[in-house]
Design a protein around this motif. Sequence first.
Motif, mmCIF file in Angstrom:
data_model
loop_
_atom_site.group_PDB
_atom_site.id
_atom_site.type_symbol
_atom_site.label_atom_id
_atom_site.label_comp_id
_atom_site.label_asym_id
_atom_site.label_seq_id
_atom_site.Cartn_x
_atom_site.Cartn_y
_atom_site.Cartn_z
ATOM 1 N N ARG A 13 28.273 55.677 7.130
ATOM 2 C CA ARG A 13 26.954 55.778 6.490
ATOM 3 C C ARG A 13 26.243 57.073 6.876
ATOM 4 N NH1 ARG A 13 26.117 50.753 4.526
ATOM 5 N NH2 ARG A 13 27.088 49.025 5.609
ATOM 6 N N PHE A 14 25.424 57.547 5.929
ATOM 7 C CA PHE A 14 24.499 58.629 6.226
ATOM 8 C C PHE A 14 23.326 58.516 5.272
ATOM 9 C CE2 PHE A 14 26.685 60.599 2.760
ATOM 10 C CZ PHE A 14 25.799 61.516 2.216
ATOM 11 N N SER A 15 22.177 59.001 5.707
ATOM 12 C CA SER A 15 20.974 58.886 4.902
ATOM 13 C C SER A 15 20.412 60.277 4.613
ATOM 14 C CB SER A 15 19.923 58.065 5.643
ATOM 15 O OG SER A 15 18.728 58.062 4.893
ATOM 16 N N PRO A 16 20.349 60.666 3.343
ATOM 17 C CA PRO A 16 19.800 61.976 2.992
ATOM 18 C C PRO A 16 18.285 61.988 2.849
ATOM 19 C CG PRO A 16 20.684 60.921 1.053
ATOM 20 C CD PRO A 16 20.971 60.007 2.211
ATOM 21 N N GLU A 17 17.646 60.852 2.996
ATOM 22 C CA GLU A 17 16.198 60.788 2.799
ATOM 23 C C GLU A 17 15.439 61.530 3.902
ATOM 24 O OE1 GLU A 17 14.416 57.099 1.630
ATOM 25 O OE2 GLU A 17 16.369 56.362 0.969
ATOM 26 N N LEU A 18 14.359 62.156 3.503
ATOM 27 C CA LEU A 18 13.452 62.877 4.396
ATOM 28 C C LEU A 18 14.143 64.008 5.150
ATOM 29 C CD1 LEU A 18 11.494 59.815 5.843
ATOM 30 C CD2 LEU A 18 10.849 61.265 3.912
ATOM 31 N N LYS A 19 15.137 64.632 4.533
ATOM 32 C CA LYS A 19 15.834 65.748 5.150
ATOM 33 C C LYS A 19 15.795 66.942 4.212
ATOM 34 C CE LYS A 19 18.938 62.929 7.881
ATOM 35 N NZ LYS A 19 20.275 62.440 8.057
ATOM 36 N N THR A 20 15.853 68.132 4.787
ATOM 37 C CA THR A 20 15.888 69.337 3.973
ATOM 38 C C THR A 20 17.289 69.510 3.396
ATOM 39 O OG1 THR A 20 16.554 70.774 5.792
ATOM 40 C CG2 THR A 20 14.181 70.435 5.482
#
Length: 80
Positions: A13-20
């Motif tokens: 899993r990885f979360s791209p939210e709130l990242k540049t």
Amino acid sequence: DEKGNRLGGTVIRFSPELKTKGQISEEIGRVMAKVGRYCAERKKPLIMEDLDTTLAKHGMKYGCKKKNRHASLFAYRKMT
């Protein structure tokens, strides 16, 4: 197996939210390195579908904001 049946797998899993954009690229790099190691340890090839997400994104004008954001952040091209 030799007939194309799935024998096993894992979820990374990885979360791209709130990242540049740069942070997302770095995270994708780390995740894909894990995928590469997983395949190498099992001596199995990585198989990826040739997905075209343009039609799916086109019809999302009035959809759920969170769902639309996840689809927009999907980085299939970067993963390949």
